[in-house]
Write a protein that holds these residues in place. Structure first.
Motif, PDB file in Angstrom:
ATOM      1  N   ILE A  11       0.855  -1.195   0.000  1.00 20.43           N
ATOM      2  CA  ILE A  11       0.000   0.000   0.000  1.00 20.43           C
ATOM      3  C   ILE A  11       0.887   1.239   0.000  1.00 20.43           C
ATOM      4  CG2 ILE A  11      -1.744   1.310   1.271  1.00 20.43           C
ATOM      5  CD1 ILE A  11      -2.545  -1.414   2.570  1.00 20.43           C
ATOM      6  N   GLU A  12       0.648   2.147  -0.950  1.00 19.00           N
ATOM      7  CA  GLU A  12       1.410   3.393  -0.976  1.00 19.00           C
ATOM      8  C   GLU A  12       0.819   4.353   0.058  1.00 19.00           C
ATOM      9  OE1 GLU A  12       3.110   6.861  -3.943  1.00 19.00           O
ATOM     10  OE2 GLU A  12       1.740   5.356  -4.745  1.00 19.00           O
ATOM     11  N   VAL A  13       1.669   4.820   0.967  1.00 14.47           N
ATOM     12  CA  VAL A  13       1.235   5.746   2.014  1.00 14.47           C
ATOM     13  C   VAL A  13       1.225   7.152   1.423  1.00 14.47           C
ATOM     14  CG1 VAL A  13       1.733   6.639   4.321  1.00 14.47           C
ATOM     15  CG2 VAL A  13       2.187   4.239   3.794  1.00 14.47           C
ATOM     16  N   LYS A  14       0.073   7.854   1.578  1.00 13.88           N
ATOM     17  CA  LYS A  14      -0.099   9.186   0.986  1.00 13.88           C
ATOM     18  C   LYS A  14      -0.734  10.125   2.005  1.00 13.88           C
ATOM     19  CE  LYS A  14      -1.619   6.851  -3.142  1.00 13.88           C
ATOM     20  NZ  LYS A  14      -2.725   6.722  -4.063  1.00 13.88           N
ATOM     21  N   PRO A  15      -0.482  11.425   1.878  1.00 13.69           N
ATOM     22  CA  PRO A  15      -1.128  12.404   2.753  1.00 13.69           C
ATOM     23  C   PRO A  15      -2.643  12.302   2.657  1.00 13.69           C
ATOM     24  CG  PRO A  15       0.669  13.432   1.554  1.00 13.69           C
ATOM     25  CD  PRO A  15       0.474  12.059   0.963  1.00 13.69           C
ATOM     26  N   GLY A  16      -3.309  12.459   3.805  1.00 10.05           N
ATOM     27  CA  GLY A  16      -4.761  12.411   3.862  1.00 10.05           C
ATOM     28  C   GLY A  16      -5.311  11.049   4.263  1.00 10.05           C
ATOM     29  N   GLN A  17      -4.501  10.002   4.168  1.00  5.60           N
ATOM     30  CA  GLN A  17      -4.973   8.676   4.559  1.00  5.60           C
ATOM     31  C   GLN A  17      -5.170   8.600   6.071  1.00  5.60           C
ATOM     32  OE1 GLN A  17      -1.840   6.172   3.007  1.00  5.60           O
ATOM     33  NE2 GLN A  17      -3.044   5.643   1.200  1.00  5.60           N
ATOM     34  N   ILE A  18      -6.116   7.762   6.484  1.00  6.14           N
ATOM     35  CA  ILE A  18      -6.360   7.523   7.904  1.00  6.14           C
ATOM     36  C   ILE A  18      -6.021   6.062   8.187  1.00  6.14           C
ATOM     37  CG2 ILE A  18      -8.085   7.485   9.753  1.00  6.14           C
ATOM     38  CD1 ILE A  18      -9.573   9.676   8.120  1.00  6.14           C
ATOM     39  N   TRP A  19      -5.193   5.839   9.215  1.00  2.00           N
ATOM     40  CA  TRP A  19      -4.752   4.507   9.597  1.00  2.00           C
ATOM     41  C   TRP A  19      -5.162   4.240  11.038  1.00  2.00           C
ATOM     42  CZ3 TRP A  19      -1.619   1.179   6.540  1.00  2.00           C
ATOM     43  CH2 TRP A  19      -1.267   1.709   5.287  1.00  2.00           C
ATOM     44  N   ARG A  20      -5.599   3.002  11.328  1.00  4.26           N
ATOM     45  CA  ARG A  20      -5.977   2.595  12.676  1.00  4.26           C
ATOM     46  C   ARG A  20      -4.816   1.857  13.320  1.00  4.26           C
ATOM     47  NH1 ARG A  20      -8.072  -2.216  14.365  1.00  4.26           N
ATOM     48  NH2 ARG A  20      -8.653  -2.739  12.254  1.00  4.26           N
ATOM     49  N   ASP A  21      -4.477   2.237  14.539  1.00  2.00           N
ATOM     50  CA  ASP A  21      -3.435   1.580  15.323  1.00  2.00           C
ATOM     51  C   ASP A  21      -3.978   0.248  15.818  1.00  2.00           C
ATOM     52  OD1 ASP A  21      -1.470   0.814  17.135  1.00  2.00           O
ATOM     53  OD2 ASP A  21      -1.201   2.840  17.916  1.00  2.00           O
ATOM     54  N   ARG A  22      -3.304  -0.858  15.518  1.00  2.80           N
ATOM     55  CA  ARG A  22      -3.766  -2.199  15.905  1.00  2.80           C
ATOM     56  C   ARG A  22      -3.274  -2.629  17.287  1.00  2.80           C
ATOM     57  NH1 ARG A  22      -5.655  -5.604  11.776  1.00  2.80           N
ATOM     58  NH2 ARG A  22      -4.799  -7.332  12.956  1.00  2.80           N
ATOM     59  N   ASP A  23      -2.420  -1.839  17.922  1.00  2.00           N
ATOM     60  CA  ASP A  23      -1.907  -2.184  19.249  1.00  2.00           C
ATOM     61  C   ASP A  23      -3.058  -2.121  20.257  1.00  2.00           C
ATOM     62  OD1 ASP A  23      -0.676  -2.168  21.815  1.00  2.00           O
ATOM     63  OD2 ASP A  23       1.189  -1.459  20.902  1.00  2.00           O
ATOM     64  N   LYS A  24      -3.271  -3.201  20.995  1.00  2.00           N
ATOM     65  CA  LYS A  24      -4.403  -3.261  21.935  1.00  2.00           C
ATOM     66  C   LYS A  24      -4.307  -2.200  23.026  1.00  2.00           C
ATOM     67  CE  LYS A  24      -2.303  -6.939  24.663  1.00  2.00           C
ATOM     68  NZ  LYS A  24      -2.428  -8.326  25.100  1.00  2.00           N
ATOM     69  N   ARG A  25      -3.125  -1.676  23.279  1.00  2.00           N
ATOM     70  CA  ARG A  25      -2.956  -0.619  24.278  1.00  2.00           C
ATOM     71  C   ARG A  25      -3.451   0.735  23.773  1.00  2.00           C
ATOM     72  NH1 ARG A  25       3.289  -1.769  24.887  1.00  2.00           N
ATOM     73  NH2 ARG A  25       2.891  -1.859  22.673  1.00  2.00           N
ATOM     74  N   SER A  26      -3.658   0.844  22.462  1.00  2.00           N
ATOM     75  CA  SER A  26      -4.095   2.106  21.857  1.00  2.00           C
ATOM     76  C   SER A  26      -5.561   2.089  21.455  1.00  2.00           C
ATOM     77  CB  SER A  26      -3.231   2.409  20.636  1.00  2.00           C
ATOM     78  OG  SER A  26      -1.889   2.547  21.016  1.00  2.00           O
ATOM     79  N   ALA A  27      -6.301   1.116  21.890  1.00  2.00           N
ATOM     80  CA  ALA A  27      -7.736   0.915  21.662  1.00  2.00           C
ATOM     81  C   ALA A  27      -8.446   1.956  20.796  1.00  2.00           C
ATOM     82  CB  ALA A  27      -8.449   0.788  22.998  1.00  2.00           C
ATOM     83  N   GLY A  28      -8.505   1.705  19.501  1.00  2.00           N
ATOM     84  CA  GLY A  28      -9.283   2.539  18.601  1.00  2.00           C
ATOM     85  C   GLY A  28      -8.616   3.806  18.102  1.00  2.00           C
ATOM     86  N   ARG A  29      -7.363   4.027  18.444  1.00  2.00           N
ATOM     87  CA  ARG A  29      -6.679   5.249  18.011  1.00  2.00           C
ATOM     88  C   ARG A  29      -6.482   5.229  16.498  1.00  2.00           C
ATOM     89  NH1 ARG A  29      -0.594   7.540  18.591  1.00  2.00           N
ATOM     90  NH2 ARG A  29      -0.110   5.576  17.571  1.00  2.00           N
ATOM     91  N   THR A  30      -6.724   6.370  15.867  1.00  2.00           N
ATOM     92  CA  THR A  30      -6.433   6.515  14.442  1.00  2.00           C
ATOM     93  C   THR A  30      -5.449   7.663  14.262  1.00  2.00           C
ATOM     94  OG1 THR A  30      -8.308   8.003  14.058  1.00  2.00           O
ATOM     95  CG2 THR A  30      -8.678   5.642  13.675  1.00  2.00           C
ATOM     96  N   VAL A  31      -4.681   7.582  13.177  1.00  2.00           N
ATOM     97  CA  VAL A  31      -3.758   8.651  12.828  1.00  2.00           C
ATOM     98  C   VAL A  31      -4.020   9.065  11.389  1.00  2.00           C
ATOM     99  CG1 VAL A  31      -1.958   7.928  14.454  1.00  2.00           C
ATOM    100  CG2 VAL A  31      -1.910   7.046  12.131  1.00  2.00           C
TER     101      VAL A  31
END
Length: 72
Positions: A11-31
């Motif tokens: 997957i090419e990472v581009k500005p504007g994309q939203i990614w979900r953190d899969r670490d269970k300690r970050s429960a639902g965090r998106t960047v």
């Protein structure tokens, strides 16, 4: 030469994309990706900004999953 801004899953990472953190300690965090260069993605949670290695942006237990291509 391969593109350093492409994840191990292709997957090419581009500005504007939203990614979900899969670490269970970050429960639902998106960047949201602000910028990408030389295999490093500048991201924001809306409160803080940080830099991630594009290599970490993969769907494993401590990686990231692409949620949205964003509006850009």
């Amino acid at each position: 030469m391969s593109n350093p801004n492409i994840t191990p899953e292709g997957i090419e990472v581009k500005p504007g994309q939203i990614w979900r953190d899969r670490d269970k300690r970050s429960a639902g965090r998106t960047v949201t990706v602000i910028s990408v260069a030389d295999g490093k993605a500048r991201v924001t949670t809306g409160v803080t900004a940080s830099t991630l290695s594009v290599k970490r942006m993969r769907a494993n237990s401590t990686g990231y999953t692409l949620v949205s291509e964003g509006g850009k």
